[in-house]
Design an enzyme around this catalytic site. Structure first.
Site, PDB file in Angstrom:
ATOM      1  N   CYS A 126       0.750  -1.084   0.029  1.00 17.50           N
ATOM      2  CA  CYS A 126       0.094   0.048   0.012  1.00 17.50           C
ATOM      3  C   CYS A 126       0.908   1.200  -0.216  1.00 17.50           C
ATOM      4  O   CYS A 126       1.698   1.479   1.006  1.00 17.50           O
ATOM      5  CB  CYS A 126      -0.808  -0.031   1.137  1.00 17.50           C
ATOM      6  SG  CYS A 126      -1.782   1.499   1.743  1.00 17.50           S
ATOM      7  N   CYS A 156       0.756   4.104   2.743  1.00 14.76           N
ATOM      8  CA  CYS A 156       0.948   3.422   3.994  1.00 14.76           C
ATOM      9  C   CYS A 156       2.487   3.545   4.265  1.00 14.76           C
ATOM     10  O   CYS A 156       2.999   4.028   5.602  1.00 14.76           O
ATOM     11  CB  CYS A 156       0.805   1.777   4.316  1.00 14.76           C
ATOM     12  SG  CYS A 156      -0.944   1.473   4.136  1.00 14.76           S
TER      13      CYS A 156
END
Lengths: 146, 185
Positions: free
Chosen positions: B108, B111
């Protein structure tokens, strides 16, 4: 799910052990997270470039974010057969991949150009860069230490 | 429970962190920094200048500034990845500082940016805030029980058990995190 990905590499490393001595001392390590295949990364890279051009969106100023997301899409394509959005948590991944809402390009992106993965950014976004292209080399470099 | 939903950062957001195009690990300080005891050894070297072990250059070196204490050198990351059980133990146990739980996934992109911000926050607040991260691919059931959907998801847990936890989804600015911590405390 991830174990079946590891199966080919597991078999390959086992076949390389010739002597029984090696077999007892060296054991292949099964990693929890597999690296996506180069073929899938290339497919998702081309898709990202093409879709960015088509939708008039741009990649992030920080190409590392773009690289990580492309690899995430490739990873899901390898394991599920469809590029499920890597920036979400799912109760049932195969079901979601089959359903299609979160398959890249996801419905929010298609309808409202909203990509919370920061892969496709509208020009007014603070994080949007000037580029709609990314090379395989850039992807490899940015994700080398992962 | 207040819910902040941000898809894109607000325009007033000040880019507090620099974008690194190549590496995503937080600044990994080298482990071979000179230990604080070096000034002592330099001075002791001066008294043993006749010893053949020491070259003339090391004997005459003047210490211009003391080496850094290396407060944050010992560990690679300040924000530790923990298991679901450890999170539950932390939350159930005595809490005297706010706890921030970062739910992330390996692939991700936001993230990673969030992790960098949280490292900076950890340096800023040191032991006044406890920041931990949970890999949602590893702790699948825990993430499902916590109804984590978008990533990254941050959970701000107050030391005061009567207060509700605050949950944010997506990349949020550093200042917003500071505001939540300050208002919570």
């Amino acid at each position: 799910m991830t174990l079946q990905l590891q199966a080919p590499s597991f078999a390959a490393s086992l076949s390389s052990f010739v002597s029984p001595l090696n077999r007892s001392t060296r054991r292949p390590v099964i990693r929890a997270k597999a690296e996506p295949s180069d073929k899938s990364v290339e497919i998702m890279r081309k898709f990202s470039e093409q879709y960015a051009r088509k939708s008039g969106t741009y990649f992030c100023v920080d190409k590392g974010v773009t690289s990580v997301v492309i690899k995430g899409l490739a990873d899901h394509k390898d394991s599920l057969g469809a590029p499920l959005c890597p920036c979400r948590h799912y109760d049932d991944k195969p079901a979601e991949a089959g359903q299609g809402f979160w398959n890249c390009p996801c419905v929010p992106m298609r309808e409202r150009k909203e990509c919370h993965c920061m892969l496709f950014l509208t020009p007014d976004n603070d994080f949007a860069g000037p580029e709609q292209a990314i090379s395989l080399e850039e992807i490899r470099e940015s994700t080398a230490n992962m | 429970m207040a819910l902040f939903q941000t898809q894109t950062p607000p325009p007033i957001y000040n880019h507090g962190f620099s974008f690194k195009t190549h590496s995503y690990s937080p600044v990994a300080l080298p482990y071979h920094l000179p230990p604080p005891s070096l000034p002592l050894s330099v001075s002791s070297m001066k008294t043993h200048h006749q010893s053949s072990l020491f070259s003339p250059s090391t004997v005459k070196r003047k210490l211009l500034c003391s080496p850094p204490h290396g407060k944050h050198v010992r560990e690679d990351y300040l924000v530790k990845k923990v298991s679901a059980q450890e999170v539950q133990e932390l939350v159930k146990g005595d809490r005297d500082v706010p706890i921030i739980v970062d739910f992330f996934a390996t692939w991700c992109g936001p993230c990673i940016l969030m992790a960098q911000e949280l490292e900076m926050l950890a340096v800023e607040y040191e032991s006044n805030v406890r920041i931990i991260k949970v890999d949602t691919d590893d702790e699948y059931e825990f993430a499902r029980d916590m109804q984590v959907r978008g990533l990254p998801t941050l959970l701000f847990i107050s030391p005061d058990s009567s207060k509700d936890a605050i949950r944010t989804e997506g990349l949020i600015p550093l200042q917003m995190m500071r505001d939540i911590i300050e208002n919570e405390m």
